[in-house]
Design a protein around this motif. Structure first.
Motif, PDB file in Angstrom:
ATOM      1  N   TYR A 117       0.828  -1.198   0.000  1.00 36.46           N
ATOM      2  CA  TYR A 117       0.000   0.000   0.000  1.00 36.46           C
ATOM      3  C   TYR A 117       0.873   1.264   0.000  1.00 36.46           C
ATOM      4  O   TYR A 117       0.599   2.229  -0.725  1.00 36.46           O
ATOM      5  CB  TYR A 117      -0.927   0.015   1.209  1.00 36.46           C
ATOM      6  CG  TYR A 117      -1.705   1.299   1.344  1.00 36.46           C
ATOM      7  CD1 TYR A 117      -2.788   1.563   0.501  1.00 36.46           C
ATOM      8  CD2 TYR A 117      -1.335   2.257   2.280  1.00 36.46           C
ATOM      9  CE1 TYR A 117      -3.486   2.763   0.601  1.00 36.46           C
ATOM     10  CE2 TYR A 117      -2.019   3.454   2.389  1.00 36.46           C
ATOM     11  CZ  TYR A 117      -3.093   3.704   1.542  1.00 36.46           C
ATOM     12  OH  TYR A 117      -3.769   4.883   1.632  1.00 36.46           O
ATOM     13  N   ASN A 120       2.310   1.397  -3.601  1.00 33.16           N
ATOM     14  CA  ASN A 120       1.380   1.575  -4.728  1.00 33.16           C
ATOM     15  C   ASN A 120       0.218   2.521  -4.443  1.00 33.16           C
ATOM     16  O   ASN A 120      -0.553   2.835  -5.344  1.00 33.16           O
ATOM     17  CB  ASN A 120       0.810   0.210  -5.148  1.00 33.16           C
ATOM     18  CG  ASN A 120       1.890  -0.787  -5.500  1.00 33.16           C
ATOM     19  OD1 ASN A 120       2.902  -0.419  -6.073  1.00 33.16           O
ATOM     20  ND2 ASN A 120       1.681  -2.054  -5.128  1.00 33.16           N
ATOM     21  N   LYS A 121       0.079   2.935  -3.179  1.00 31.75           N
ATOM     22  CA  LYS A 121      -1.057   3.767  -2.760  1.00 31.75           C
ATOM     23  C   LYS A 121      -2.397   3.101  -3.067  1.00 31.75           C
ATOM     24  O   LYS A 121      -3.403   3.752  -3.323  1.00 31.75           O
ATOM     25  CB  LYS A 121      -1.006   5.148  -3.442  1.00 31.75           C
ATOM     26  CG  LYS A 121       0.270   5.926  -3.192  1.00 31.75           C
ATOM     27  CD  LYS A 121       0.508   6.136  -1.698  1.00 31.75           C
ATOM     28  CE  LYS A 121       1.808   6.902  -1.447  1.00 31.75           C
ATOM     29  NZ  LYS A 121       2.119   7.019   0.004  1.00 31.75           N
ATOM     30  N   LYS A 122      -2.404   1.789  -3.029  1.00 27.93           N
ATOM     31  CA  LYS A 122      -3.615   1.020  -3.307  1.00 27.93           C
ATOM     32  C   LYS A 122      -3.561  -0.280  -2.516  1.00 27.93           C
ATOM     33  O   LYS A 122      -2.537  -0.960  -2.493  1.00 27.93           O
ATOM     34  CB  LYS A 122      -3.717   0.726  -4.799  1.00 27.93           C
ATOM     35  CG  LYS A 122      -4.971  -0.030  -5.200  1.00 27.93           C
ATOM     36  CD  LYS A 122      -4.996  -0.281  -6.704  1.00 27.93           C
ATOM     37  CE  LYS A 122      -6.240  -1.065  -7.112  1.00 27.93           C
ATOM     38  NZ  LYS A 122      -6.269  -1.339  -8.569  1.00 27.93           N
TER      39      LYS A 122
END
Length: 402
Positions: A117, A120-122
């Protein structure tokens, strides 16, 4: 105890092995089962599963596509629960409850997902359903096709014995006839090791470099001594070591002919803390939990106490003082298994119960090699098992021979 409760099976996986025979042989060997591993370029002593055990866990993971994304703590619990159920001969019934807890839960998987996370910011799709603490009992229930209640909880390092308390309560209430109880922990991750080191309670690495000789050979030679100094009441520095593992027991109402041991008494207590992680200097919570577990049992009937003894200066000493206050000049033989397999957090209490059951079965005391004993018990009929965790939540279980 309102009515007798029988332990009809117990199964574990840890550095000691996966079968009762292997576990007992390792206890008899009196050798620590640690190795040096690197965590973020820094070495630390840890107790890992042996090669055979790791292969068995991978077989569980690869046997079902749904299991491939599960954390090791869940896979540990699935494997030991299968074996305990077979040992107890519960194959023809699905009407049993499950209470398997963990101090940390899906540690490695959570750290992996969090790292992804941050990068990838996801969040990955399965992040939430595979890292919730209730994951453990839910997946065990799915794997065993059980129809009873399923519970997971975290009560820090006394989690497994609190699971036993819960199972006993369900049985004595009449709401269940059988229960699988225990704990599972897979804490050997960089962040978890770093947390323990930040508390300044972890065993230092002071041995000869393992590049010169394999760590297992060093263990056999005793060239580094004992990294974990659990139950060394004269130690000058903290010496806790982490281990991974799981253990569960099958509980049945009444006195069973197939019982491995009877639960004679249970005790529990929580004390008001003066610090986030400590208990009082004479462990008031342990004094109360042991007294409750003993009930009307005479103190001189207790032959052995399996201590929580995490390997910290204050933790070991406070529990020892509590025992002295409760038993006076009739202190039973004291032991622990953390000097050999490390602290397995939420699973540790049930691994201590397993040690107690093995000592009852073989009528043989397993002591701590670097602890002096004035005498060892000639008979072993009753054993008291202790566990406590951050928060001062102590549990004591009194076991007797069937």
């Amino acid at each position: 105890m309102m009515q007798p409760i029988s332990i009809t099976a117990i199964s574990s996986i840890s550095a000691l092995g996966t079968s009762p025979e292997e576990v007992w042989a390792n206890y008899k060997s009196a050798k620590p089962l640690f190795e040096l591993r690197k965590f973020d370029a820094k070495q630390a002593w840890v107790a890992t599963l042996n090669t055979t055990a790791k292969k068995e866990i991978e077989q569980v993971r690869n046997a079902d596509a749904k299991y491939k994304k599960l954390d090791a703590s869940v896979l540990f619990a699935i494997l030991v629960s299968r074996r305990a159920m077979d040992q107890a001969n519960w194959k023809e019934t699905a009407n049993f409850g499950i209470n398997i807890g963990s101090s940390r839960g899906a540690t490695a998987l959570f750290e992996t997902y969090h790292s992804e996370y941050i990068k990838n910011k996801k969040a990955a799709t399965l992040t939430s359903p595979t890292t919730t603490l209730g994951n453990i009992s839910s997946w065990v229930a799915h794997d065993l096709n059980s129809e009873g209640p399923e519970i997971s909880h975290s009560i820090t390092c006394s989690t497994a014995l609190h699971a036993m308390l819960n199972g006993i309560a369900w049985l004595q209430s009449g709401m269940a006839e059988k229960f699988i109880v225990g704990g599972s922990e897979a804490p050997l991750t960089p962040f978890t090791i770093a947390q323990m080191k930040a508390l300044k309670i972890y065993a230092p690495v002071t041995s000869t470099s393992p590049s010169q000789r394999g760590t297992q050979q060093m263990v056999a030679e005793g060239s580094f001594g004992y990294p974990c100094q659990a139950l060394n009441l004269d130690k000058k520095q903290n010496a806790m070591v982490l281990g991974e593992g799981a253990a569960v027991a099958c509980l049945e109402k009444g006195v069973s002919k197939k019982a491995l041991a009877q639960i004679i008494g249970v005790g529990y207590a929580t004390e008001i803390l003066k610090h986030n992680i400590s208990i009082s200097s004479d462990a008031e919570c342990f004094q109360r939990s042991m007294q409750m577990a003993l009930g009307e049992t005479s103190h001189d009937e207790v032959d052995v106490i399996v201590m929580h003894a995490p390997g910290t200066i204050k933790g070991d000493a406070s529990e020892h003082r509590a025992i002295q206050k409760v038993f006076g000049d009739k202190v039973p033989a004291l032991t622990t298994n953390k000097w050999q397999i490390g602290h397995t957090f939420g699973a540790s209490g049930m691994l201590s119960v397993e040690l107690a059951i093995l000592m009852l079965k073989h009528e043989e005391f397993i002591g701590v090699p670097f602890t002096s004993y004035r005498s060892r018990p000639e008979k072993i009929k009753k054993i008291l098992v202790n566990a406590v965790g951050f928060g001062g939540n102590a549990v004591s279980i009194l076991l007797g021979k069937n």
